[in-house]
Design a protein around this motif. Structure first.
Motif, PDB file in Angstrom:
ATOM      1  N   SER A  70       0.835  -1.208   0.000  1.00 23.11           N
ATOM      2  CA  SER A  70       0.000   0.000   0.000  1.00 23.11           C
ATOM      3  C   SER A  70       0.871   1.261   0.000  1.00 23.11           C
ATOM      4  N   LYS A 183      -6.176   4.162   3.603  1.00 24.57           N
ATOM      5  CA  LYS A 183      -5.554   3.001   2.975  1.00 24.57           C
ATOM      6  C   LYS A 183      -5.580   3.138   1.457  1.00 24.57           C
ATOM      7  N   THR A 184      -4.410   2.886   0.854  1.00 27.95           N
ATOM      8  CA  THR A 184      -4.282   2.994  -0.600  1.00 27.95           C
ATOM      9  C   THR A 184      -3.611   1.726  -1.104  1.00 27.95           C
ATOM     10  N   PRO A 185      -4.384   0.638  -1.252  1.00 27.54           N
ATOM     11  CA  PRO A 185      -3.805  -0.650  -1.648  1.00 27.54           C
ATOM     12  C   PRO A 185      -3.295  -0.614  -3.084  1.00 27.54           C
ATOM     13  N   LYS A 189      -2.230  -4.997  -8.424  1.00 23.77           N
ATOM     14  CA  LYS A 189      -1.767  -6.218  -7.761  1.00 23.77           C
ATOM     15  C   LYS A 189      -2.062  -7.439  -8.633  1.00 23.77           C
TER      16      LYS A 189
END
Length: 404
Positions: A70, A183-185, A189
């Protein structure tokens, strides 16, 4: 966006650019005065760390932040490590020991410029309307850092080691604060890693557009004289006796802020070519003013030269970002911005940092430097770029969006 999140992001931006402005503006003076037996060429080498960091930054952001960890976590870790590195820099007395630490720091710091933007954009529903309000606090942070250095008279008392300690404290604060950010995932991914995508090289086909190719080459070329400003303005102003030089230089960021507000009006009236040309002309005028300015009767020339930063930066670089976005079309908007950033802050300023130091060194005198001649050199470079740009650049409606 919730008010609490807006406050968080604004404080993040404030600290991000306060950290940079706290030591970067006076770096040249620190190298020459606080480190033993240094030369003007080594000032250029010190600033070169920014370009190296800019070249490496896309790999860190593109590989790690986009795919594995993140963004707010990486931001926190980098700034905690950065705090230790900045504090270490403050105690250095030789360039040979100072440079490797600074290099590692800039390799880590430059990716955070993209990280804070990424964290901000992910919290916004309409970045075109919301981002400017958040980003302006970064400019405020840079301005405040310069004003503090001037007010505390660290340049005059040869206490510039304290700039690194101040930056280290702010970096520690931002490092800890980052873990509280939204939160900045990872956005990509599990996707395949493409070096071309990370460097923005997918956008290289934009150079098939003749007008954009000329703009691209002009962007690289204009960053060569830009390096003279970053490297030697503060040593120049201190050498000729300007009081609180770093504080005076913050007027450049104040100007940048004001011109950013009126840019839409100018853009609508002038268009891309005239906006870019005015930005380049401002560089010619600024360096000419520096060449003929002094601390006495022509003091106003120095101040006007500093204030011109708003036109120098906004009219060329911000207009260039808008023009790049227009030419790229939907498919390559993100990679195109990375491509032009790599070219300017990477290649262009790298060349400028390499050549500016030896040039200033060549005009060293017993009493200091022949600044009159020194500043005419970047003025001349900028003038040549401007003339060539005006002669060959065309911005036509049929040649706007690159064909993929």
């Amino acid at each position: 966006m919730r008010s609490a999140v807006r406050v968080q992001l604004s404080f993040m931006m404030f600290l991000e650019f306060f950290i940079w402005g706290a030591w970067f503006v006076t770096l040249g003076t620190f190298v020459l005065k606080n480190l033993q037996n240094t030369t003007d060429s080594q000032v250029g080498v010190a600033f070169l760390t920014q370009s190296i960091g800019a070249v490496i930054a896309p790999f860190i952001v593109g590989i790690i932040a986009d795919r594995f960890v993140s963004a707010q976590i990486i931001l926190g870790i980098i700034h905690l490590i950065g705090a230790a590195l900045l504090w270490t820099c403050s105690g250095m007395t030789s360039f040979d020991s100072f440079y490797p630490v600074l290099l590692v720091y800039m390799i880590l710091y430059m990716p955070t410029l993209a990280l804070v933007n990424s964290i901000s954009f992910r919290q916004m529903t309409d970045p075109s309307k919301e981002f400017s309000f958040i980003r302006v606090f970064g400019t405020v942070g840079w301005i405040l850092a310069g004003l503090l250095i001037g007010w505390l008279q660290w340049e005059k008392t040869n206490s510039l080691d304290l700039t690194f300690k101040m930056a280290a404290g702010a970096s520690l604060l931002l490092g800890l604060f980052s873990f509280t950010l939204p939160k900045t995932p990872p956005a990509k991914k599990g996707t395949e890693i493409s070096v071309k995508e990370i460097l923005g090289l997918d956008a290289i086909r934009m150079l098939k557009n003749r007008s954009y190719l000329l703009f691209f080459l002009a962007s690289i070329a204009i960053c060569i004289p830009l390096a003279f400003y970053y490297n030697f303005t503060n040593p120049f102003l201190n050498e000729i006796g300007m009081n609180a030089a770093a504080g005076k230089q913050s007027m450049g960021q104040m100007s940048e802020f004001l011109f950013m507000l009126v840019m839409p009006l100018f853009f609508a009236r002038l268009g891309v070519k005239k906006m870019l040309a005015l930005g380049m002309l401002a560089w010619v005028v600024r360096y000419t003013l520096f060449s003929f300015g002094d601390i006495d009767a022509n003091y106003w020339m120095l101040i006007v030269g500093i204030i011109l930063h708003g036109i120098c930066y906004d009219f060329f670089f911000v207009t260039g970002q808008i023009y790049t976005d227009k030419i790229a079309g939907e498919e390559f908007k993100s990679s195109a911005q990375g491509f032009v950033t790599l070219a300017t802050y990477g290649v262009g300023m790298l060349i400028g940092f390499v050549i500016s130091g030896p040039i200033v060194e060549a005009y060293k005198t017993g009493a200091g430097h022949d600044w009159h001649t020194i500043w005419l050199i970047p003025a001349g470079i900028a003038a040549v770029v401007l003339v060539l740009f005006m002669l060959f650049f065309r911005d036509t409606n049929k040649d706007t969006v690159v064909k993929h």
